[in-house]
Design an enzyme around this catalytic site. Structure first.
Site, PDB file in Angstrom:
ATOM      1  N   HIS A 243      41.014  46.489  40.591  1.00  0.00           N
ATOM      2  CA  HIS A 243      39.734  46.525  40.862  1.00  0.00           C
ATOM      3  C   HIS A 243      39.603  44.944  42.011  1.00  0.00           C
ATOM      4  CE1 HIS A 243      38.365  49.143  38.041  1.00  0.00           C
ATOM      5  NE2 HIS A 243      38.936  48.258  36.988  1.00  0.00           N
TER       6      HIS A 243
HETATM    7  O1  RIB Z   1      34.547  46.570  36.394  1.00  0.00           O
HETATM    8  C1  RIB Z   1      35.589  46.111  36.677  1.00  0.00           C
HETATM    9  C2  RIB Z   1      35.347  44.486  37.123  1.00  0.00           C
HETATM   10  O2  RIB Z   1      34.922  43.576  35.821  1.00  0.00           O
HETATM   11  C3  RIB Z   1      36.535  43.538  37.461  1.00  0.00           C
HETATM   12  O3  RIB Z   1      36.093  42.762  38.394  1.00  0.00           O
HETATM   13  C4  RIB Z   1      36.927  42.755  36.320  1.00  0.00           C
HETATM   14  O4  RIB Z   1      37.709  41.861  36.520  1.00  0.00           O
HETATM   15  C5  RIB Z   1      35.436  42.752  35.436  1.00  0.00           C
HETATM   16  O5  RIB Z   1      35.123  41.517  35.942  1.00  0.00           O
END
Ligand code: RIB
Ligand code: CA
Length: 326
Positions: A243
């Site tokens: 992500h």
């Molecule tokens: O949904 C994924 C996100 O949520 C990423 O930024 C992870 O680190 C959490 O913050």
């Protein structure tokens, strides 16, 4: 001469936040002006200490780290030890950092750096958007002072991960996210649609372990916890989504999205099952996304799905192919 670009990273460090920071510090050529933290994966203080630990590993303790919002606008954020481990960094129990967070609150720091470098500051938000929304309230002209905002968050044509409809960063503070998306500045949103297609595997983990540097041994070991979670709760296999590193790579122009229309995008702030959902008008998808009235956000829907190789190359310090333009 054009002013030098500076990036502020706002994060909730976090396994993938740590990967994003190390990716950026591994040779993106961008200057990180500060890291600000917010409660999300872990509480804002722990996120700041984790950030300091990561910066120490990268020998960049010169970068200021500032603690931001402890709770979101509607109360406490549910933390995510089941995803990121009880220490937020995969239960790796790194020693306490030798440096301390700056006394300046995160939102004030964002405003101060934006005023100091008008037009030259970029923001990368990879946690809930509480700090950015607070900064907008402190300085209503912030959108004119900031060059670009890249956000990891949302789910457009993909299911959510916090609820069936909502992604965690947006779901943890929908009101703040709405303020940020409506602020009238250039925003690139990197939602689950893109990040869930960029997957780290055990092969990547082995490469990191074999490289044997302090950074690659650390990143290899935090992936154990991340893979445990993804195997147990998501894929049934040991692989994990990139992500935050993907959003970082897009923010600095290392990855050019394959499909990223600029469309009208807002956040559901109601109390129903859609709370925290990002509602983006992608009805033009069958017509090549014609220009749209009220379009406010560039939404990354697809990338090439080869980014994990670049991430691991960068962490291992391997020479990289020529960079592509954003
Ligand atoms: O949904 C994924 C996100 O949520 C990423 O930024 C992870 O680190 C959490 O913050
Ligand atoms: Ca994050």
């Amino acid at each position: 001469m054009a002013p030098k670009q500076t990036l502020i990273v706002d994060c909730d460090t976090g396994i993938d936040d740590a990967l994003a920071l190390l990716y950026l510090l591994g040779g993106s050529g961008v200057e990180i002006g500060a890291v600000t933290t917010v409660s999300g994966n872990t509480d804002a203080e722990t996120a700041a200490l984790n950030t300091l630990r990561v910066l120490e590993l990268a020998r960049r303790t010169d970068i200021p780290v500032s603690v931001g919002a402890r709770s979101n606008w509607c109360g406490d954020v549910p933390l995510a030890p089941h995803v990121h481990g009880s220490d937020g960094l995969g239960n790796t129990d790194l020693p306490a950092p030798t440096t301390a967070p700056s006394p300046e609150p995160a939102a004030e720091l964002i405003v101060r750096l934006a005023r100091r470098n008008p037009g030259a500051l970029r923001l990368l938000a990879i946690g809930p958007l509480t700090n950015l929304a607070t900064a907008l309230l402190l300085e209503p002209d912030l959108p004119e002072l900031v060059e670009h905002v890249t956000i990891m968050g949302g789910a457009v044509r993909h299911p959510g991960n916090a609820t069936p409809a909502a992604e965690a960063n947006i779901h943890n503070d929908p009101e703040a996210a709405r303020i940020v998306l409506r602020a009238g500045w250039p925003v690139t949103l990197v939602p689950l649609d893109a990040t869930m297609g960029e997957l780290l595997t055990e092969q990547h983990q082995r490469r990191l372990a074999e490289r044997g540097s302090p950074t690659t041994l650390f990143t290899s070991s935090i992936l154990d916890q991340y893979f445990d979670f993804y195997e147990r709760d998501i894929f049934g296999e040991r692989r994990a989504a990139c992500h935050d590193p993907l959003a970082a790579a897009i923010a600095v122009g290392d990855v050019a999205p394959v499909l990223a229309p600029v469309v009208a995008t807002d956040v559901d702030t109601g109390d129903g099952p859609g709370r925290g959902a990002t509602v983006a008008d992608v009805r033009g998808q069958y017509r090549g996304f014609p220009e749209q009235q009220g379009a406010n956000v560039r939404v990354v829907l697809e990338t090439e799905r080869t980014f994990p190789d670049l991430l691991v190359d960068r962490l291992c310090g391997a020479p990289e192919p020529t960079r592509r333009a954003a």
